[in-house]
Design a protein around this motif. Structure first.
Motif, PDB file in Angstrom:
ATOM      1  N   ALA A  83       0.831  -1.205   0.000  1.00  0.00           N
ATOM      2  CA  ALA A  83       0.000   0.000   0.000  1.00  0.00           C
ATOM      3  C   ALA A  83       0.864   1.254   0.000  1.00  0.00           C
ATOM      4  O   ALA A  83       0.625   2.197  -0.769  1.00  0.00           O
ATOM      5  CB  ALA A  83      -0.933  -0.001   1.213  1.00  0.00           C
ATOM      6  N   TYR A  84       1.878   1.275   0.853  1.00  0.00           N
ATOM      7  CA  TYR A  84       2.741   2.467   0.924  1.00  0.00           C
ATOM      8  C   TYR A  84       3.572   2.617  -0.342  1.00  0.00           C
ATOM      9  O   TYR A  84       3.767   3.735  -0.833  1.00  0.00           O
ATOM     10  CB  TYR A  84       3.648   2.375   2.145  1.00  0.00           C
ATOM     11  CG  TYR A  84       4.458   3.638   2.366  1.00  0.00           C
ATOM     12  CD1 TYR A  84       3.905   4.718   3.051  1.00  0.00           C
ATOM     13  CD2 TYR A  84       5.749   3.763   1.867  1.00  0.00           C
ATOM     14  CE1 TYR A  84       4.629   5.883   3.238  1.00  0.00           C
ATOM     15  CE2 TYR A  84       6.478   4.919   2.053  1.00  0.00           C
ATOM     16  CZ  TYR A  84       5.915   5.979   2.736  1.00  0.00           C
ATOM     17  OH  TYR A  84       6.630   7.135   2.907  1.00  0.00           O
ATOM     18  N   ARG A  85       4.076   1.523  -0.890  1.00  0.00           N
ATOM     19  CA  ARG A  85       4.896   1.605  -2.094  1.00  0.00           C
ATOM     20  C   ARG A  85       4.077   1.981  -3.324  1.00  0.00           C
ATOM     21  O   ARG A  85       4.573   2.621  -4.245  1.00  0.00           O
ATOM     22  CB  ARG A  85       5.609   0.272  -2.330  1.00  0.00           C
ATOM     23  CG  ARG A  85       6.774   0.061  -1.355  1.00  0.00           C
ATOM     24  CD  ARG A  85       7.369  -1.312  -1.490  1.00  0.00           C
ATOM     25  NE  ARG A  85       8.602  -1.428  -0.708  1.00  0.00           N
ATOM     26  CZ  ARG A  85       9.192  -2.571  -0.427  1.00  0.00           C
ATOM     27  NH1 ARG A  85       8.651  -3.705  -0.858  1.00  0.00           N
ATOM     28  NH2 ARG A  85      10.306  -2.599   0.283  1.00  0.00           N
ATOM     29  N   THR A  86       2.802   1.594  -3.318  1.00  0.00           N
ATOM     30  CA  THR A  86       1.936   1.986  -4.436  1.00  0.00           C
ATOM     31  C   THR A  86       1.729   3.483  -4.442  1.00  0.00           C
ATOM     32  O   THR A  86       1.860   4.145  -5.481  1.00  0.00           O
ATOM     33  CB  THR A  86       0.583   1.262  -4.343  1.00  0.00           C
ATOM     34  OG1 THR A  86       0.804  -0.153  -4.402  1.00  0.00           O
ATOM     35  CG2 THR A  86      -0.345   1.671  -5.479  1.00  0.00           C
ATOM     36  N   GLU A  87       1.410   4.048  -3.295  1.00  0.00           N
ATOM     37  CA  GLU A  87       1.243   5.499  -3.140  1.00  0.00           C
ATOM     38  C   GLU A  87       1.256   5.792  -1.639  1.00  0.00           C
ATOM     39  O   GLU A  87       0.478   5.207  -0.890  1.00  0.00           O
ATOM     40  CB  GLU A  87      -0.071   5.981  -3.759  1.00  0.00           C
ATOM     41  CG  GLU A  87      -0.170   7.479  -3.913  1.00  0.00           C
ATOM     42  CD  GLU A  87       0.766   8.023  -4.981  1.00  0.00           C
ATOM     43  OE1 GLU A  87       1.183   9.188  -4.820  1.00  0.00           O
ATOM     44  OE2 GLU A  87       1.069   7.307  -5.970  1.00  0.00           O
ATOM     45  N   PRO A  88       2.148   6.686  -1.172  1.00  0.00           N
ATOM     46  CA  PRO A  88       2.242   6.958   0.267  1.00  0.00           C
ATOM     47  C   PRO A  88       1.102   7.833   0.778  1.00  0.00           C
ATOM     48  O   PRO A  88       1.310   8.945   1.245  1.00  0.00           O
ATOM     49  CB  PRO A  88       3.600   7.660   0.391  1.00  0.00           C
ATOM     50  CG  PRO A  88       3.808   8.319  -0.918  1.00  0.00           C
ATOM     51  CD  PRO A  88       3.186   7.394  -1.946  1.00  0.00           C
TER      52      PRO A  88
END
Length: 929
Positions: free
Chosen positions: A259-264
């Motif tokens: 989730a964080y790597r997709t968009e923070p």
């Protein structure tokens, strides 16, 4: 009653402990909208129930809130009292036509002439007479031999679709089409956006400058659309991670990282912190076994041996999480045991009444033939030259490991299900299925009754001295027996007496072990495991099936737990969360901590070890206080001029200076670069609180006589904000109000204090404005912390509340309820996280939403005595003090992702990627795993 669940799954855990979760996951994932958590809400006891003393009322409530009843039928289910009880309740309250049978094992026959079921091994008695015509059922007997029970298995996917069809109210073919349509929707959106972008770029190249501007605008719009899609995926992954944290934590950790790597996004950060904090005592998963892990044994601090019900023996490097297969028994086993040196594995062979010995590192397997009863418990004696086994008839057999010869001694009439031997090999304890624990003196050849417990006493262990025996029974009671004094005491009371099927099941699952120092006992507890230290349990929640084995490493710092599904989990045995780092060299009885803005300099104060031993009877005096400073993690003690408690500390934002104040009124300012200090003459009578301005040019102090003073570090003069009482004046009140805690606003212009009279005070240093507020609570206010990013201040109350105020205490914005709060609070340097100390660790709260992050943050046995964040230069560095323990937490996303990958110790499987990630995502979540 409103129907909360689409379906309730009823099954036998012993027969379908693997099938039921697969069916549940399949139903929840099939035709799941790309923006939703799941397609259906399915109740299953291992995932739908919290720890609940009133087990049946909780199940009954779930049944009443379910629309359909999915029954996994098997011979074990037919014999299960729980399954029959659930069927009977459904028939009494619901339409039996909404029972959806799924055959997993055995026979299922319908007798047309009797309009009921005939002789069927899988038929629960409570189901007879429920149908007037033969019901449609799903045959999943073929799936018992399948290794991949997920929606990427075409046959299993079709079976789940047929089962899900009535729950969705759609034909099977429509449901399959809907699932494919939802799965491909995100890919189509992205492809459409990219195609549109390409077309716009081509058009733009032919229309000159004006067209170029339009194309650029279009590309920006397309980029915005792609980013919005990424934001949507990130938020959905974060929501999935949080929803799975209580049942599939390793998967939840991986999804939170994705989730964080997709968009923070804010939701991704929330999910990452929340999931990471869900079980902070968990160090790592070890994946490799495919059946129940029956035995665990450390051969060193970093090497763990494990053996499963299929006879597979593996060796693990617990630092890297990597494992390798060492050996395998010829036949499956129900009971196994490692030798003390880890070179041999003993196993039962019930069908042939043999005990087998397998050299773990290579060599032929040997079989020893005894009587016809088989072994129910195994343990090696000291030196590993003798093996003890407990039989089904209550006999104790001693085997010579070299020759295979044996002798037998009768210890009772019932089967022995637990065995333990003292380190000197002279005394054994045996527990049977009815709860009788008996001792046997080998030298005198004499037996004695030790204790009768409520459930099967199948978990037994002696400590290293051989004087204490831990007894774990099948109702999760824990007992300690003192062999010298012949006294027994209850450590944990356990649960109510379970039904016959559950008791029989638990006779093969309990395990107990002492820590190397004898101060703690670790034991399995059904699905969970628990560590008992000084009578206080620390629970290690089970994630993937019931716990079957447990052990300590030689240092006592790690507890390994083996579960029924083959997963091994490693936990902290000391209470230090793997996500945190214990600061070395901390003094005892910590009283205050402080940190620089970048977190590289940390200071703490407490009692010196020698002084702590000289506590008087009331515990009020501790002698001279000590001050310890850590620079980049390295400790050093400052040569303190203080002769009494150091109650307050403050580090300058740049980390160059430290100010300390004691109960005698002495204030000292240290130059941490040179180690020199100067005494500050503020005329205080006992320093209770300190704070340094963000620019480092002012130090604010609160004294025991109610004074609040400011020291100008450049001009070296003091300013009196509030004068304290003059204790030499006979007319002065002896009950002076003083500041428990003090803080400065983010710009340093305002001073806030939490007072001993329960009031909150605020001063504006620029205008001279002053304000006092009565919080309206009966609890004592203990600390106050300013938000560095906005004009807000938080007040912490001992007993359970945190208040948020705006401006100069102008308006109460909100109140957070924190049970068992110690009153100590801190705000992160970026104003996003609130840390609250409690009697059992520190809790983290998301300031933007007012929601708690995770279920807990530490499981320390001591209450939090101090908590602080570093400043804006390291906003997510947290420091907590409890008793003699100072912990440093790195809550940065990079650290949390590294922790998530290290704990999960794997990557997403192809099935998980297909279920949760868009098709365009191809990179591994955790490279190298």
């Amino acid at each position: 009653m409103a129907e909360r669940y689409d379906a309730f799954i009823s099954y036998s855990q012993s027969a379908d402990g693997r099938m039921a979760p697969a069916v549940q996951r399949g139903l929840q994932q099939l035709a799941r909208p790309w923006y939703g958590r799941r397609a259906l809400w399915i109740f299953r006891d291992d995932t739908g129930l919290a720890v609940n003393a009133a087990l049946w009322p909780a199940i009954q409530d779930a049944l009443d809130q379910s629309a359909y009843f999915i029954l996994l039928v098997s011979p074990a289910a037919a014999r299960s009292q729980w399954v029959n009880k659930e069927i009977a309740h459904w028939r009494a309250t619901k339409d039996p036509r909404r029972i959806l049978p799924v055959l997993t094992e055995g026979e299922w026959r319908w007798d047309e002439s009797a309009a009921d079921f005939g002789e069927s091994s899988a038929m629960p008695p409570a189901l007879r007479g429920a149908f007037v015509t033969e019901p449609r059922y799903l045959d999943l007997r073929w799936a018992r031999s399948e290794t991949d029970l997920n929606l990427r298995n075409g046959r299993f996917r079709l079976a789940i679709a047929s089962l899900a069809a009535p729950l969705h109210g759609k034909p099977t073919e429509d449901l399959e089409s809907e699932d494919i349509r939802q799965f491909r929707r995100f890919a189509r959106i992205r492809a459409t956006v990219l195609a549109g972008l390409t077309i716009l770029a081509v058009v733009a190249s032919t229309l000159g400058v004006a067209a170029y501007a339009n194309g650029r605008r279009a590309r920006q719009e397309a980029d915005r659309a792609v980013r919005e899609a990424r934001v949507a995926v990130s938020r959905q992954l974060a929501a999935d991670a949080k929803s799975l944290a209580g049942t599939d934590l390793d998967l939840a950790l991986l999804l939170s990282a994705e989730a964080y790597r997709t968009e923070p996004t804010l939701q991704a950060v929330d999910g990452l912190v929340s999931v990471s904090m869900n079980e902070p005592q968990l160090a790592s998963y070890l994946h490799g076994h495919r059946s129940a892990v029956l035995a665990l044994h450390f051969t060193g601090p970093a090497t763990l041996l494990s053996a499963d019900a299929d006879g597979v023996v593996m060796s693990w490097d617990v630092r890297s999480g990597r494992g390798r297969r060492l050996a395998q028994l010829r036949e499956a086993a129900e009971v196994v045991a490692f030798s003390n040196d880890g070179t041999l594995l003993a196993a039962d062979e019930t069908d042939t009444a043999q005990v087998r010995i397998l050299p773990v590192n290579g060599g032929p397997e040997r079989g020893f033939t005894g009587d016809d009863e088989g072994a129910r418990a195994l343990v090696f004696g000291p030196g590993d030259d003798v093996l003890f086994s407990g039989g089904a008839s209550g006999s104790l057999r001693e085997w010579n490991v070299r020759t295979g010869s044996s002798t037998s001694t009768a210890l009772g009439d019932n089967g022995i299900h637990g065995l333990a031997v003292t380190p000197d090999g002279r005394y054994l304890a045996a527990g049977d299925i009815d709860g009788h624990v008996r001792g046997y003196d080998r030298e005198r050849r004499r037996r004695e009754d030790i204790q009768s417990v409520r459930g099967a006493s199948n978990g037994l262990a002696f400590d290293r001295t051989g004087t204490r025996l831990a007894i774990r029974d099948s109702v999760n009671s824990l007992w300690l027996w003192d062999r010298k004094q012949h006294k027994i005491s209850a450590v944990a009371p356990g649960e109510k007496v379970l039904d016959a099927e559950t008791r029989e099941y638990l006779t093969a699952t309990a395990a107990v072990v002492f820590s190397p120092d004898g101060r703690s006992v670790a034991a399995t507890a059904g699905r969970d495991a628990a560590l008992y230290q000084l009578g206080s349990p620390r629970v290690f929640p089970g994630q993937n099936g019931r716990s079957r084995s447990i052990t300590f490493d030689p240092t006592g710092r790690t507890v390994a737990v083996g579960s029924e599904d083959g997963t091994i989990t490693l936990w902290s045995g000391t209470g230090d969360p793997p996500l945190a780092r214990r600061m070395p060299g901390a003094v005892s009885h910590l009283r205050a901590i402080a940190a620089s803005s970048d977190g590289r300099v940390v200071a703490a104060t407490g009692c010196s070890p020698a002084a702590f031993e000289d506590l008087d009877e009331q515990g009020f005096e501790c002698g001279a206080g000590t001050v310890t400073v850590w620079s980049d993690g390295k400790p050093r003690s400052l040569p303190s001029p203080h002769r009494n408690f150091v109650d307050a500390l403050s580090v300058s934002p740049d980390g160059r200076f430290l100010t300390s104040g004691d109960s005698d009124g002495l204030m000292v300012r240290w130059d941490l670069g040179t180690g020199r200090y100067e005494r500050l003459d503020l005329g205080t009578d006992g320093v209770e609180s300190l704070a340094t301005a963000p620019d480092g040019l002012a130090i604010v102090a609160g004294d025991l006589n109610g004074g609040v003073l400011v020291w100008d570090t450049q001009r070296r003069v003091r300013q009196v904000i509030r004068a304290g009482i003059d204790i030499s004046d006979p007319s002065a009140s002896v009950d002076a109000t003083f500041s428990f805690s003090m803080t400065l606003s983010g710009d340093g212009s305002k001073v806030f204090t939490a007072e001993s009279d329960g009031l909150l005070h605020a001063w504006d240093r620029r205008t001279g404005a002053e304000r006092s507020i009565e919080p309206g609570l009966s609890e004592d206010v203990f600390s106050i912390a300013a938000d560095p990013t906005r004009p807000r201040v938080y007040a912490g109350f001992r007993g359970g509340r945190v208040q948020l105020w705006e401006g100069l205490l102008d308006r109460l914005v909100s109140t957070i309820i924190v049970p068992d709060s110690t009153g100590y609070i801190a705000v992160s340097g970026d104003g996003t996280i609130l840390a609250v100390g409690t009697e059992a660790g520190v809790q983290l709260w998301e300031i933007a939403t007012g929601r708690r992050l995770g279920t807990r943050a530490t499981m320390d046995d001591s209450a939090i005595e101090a908590v602080t964040f570093a400043g804006p230069r390291a906003p997510q560095q947290l420091f907590t003090a409890s008793s003699d323990r100072l912990l440093a937490w790195d809550l940065t996303p990079e650290s949390l992702i590294a922790h998530a990958c290290g704990t999960a110790n794997r990557n997403l499987t192809p099935a998980e990627r297909a279920a949760y990630l868009p098709a365009t995502s191809t990179l591994p979540t955790c490279p190298g795993r």
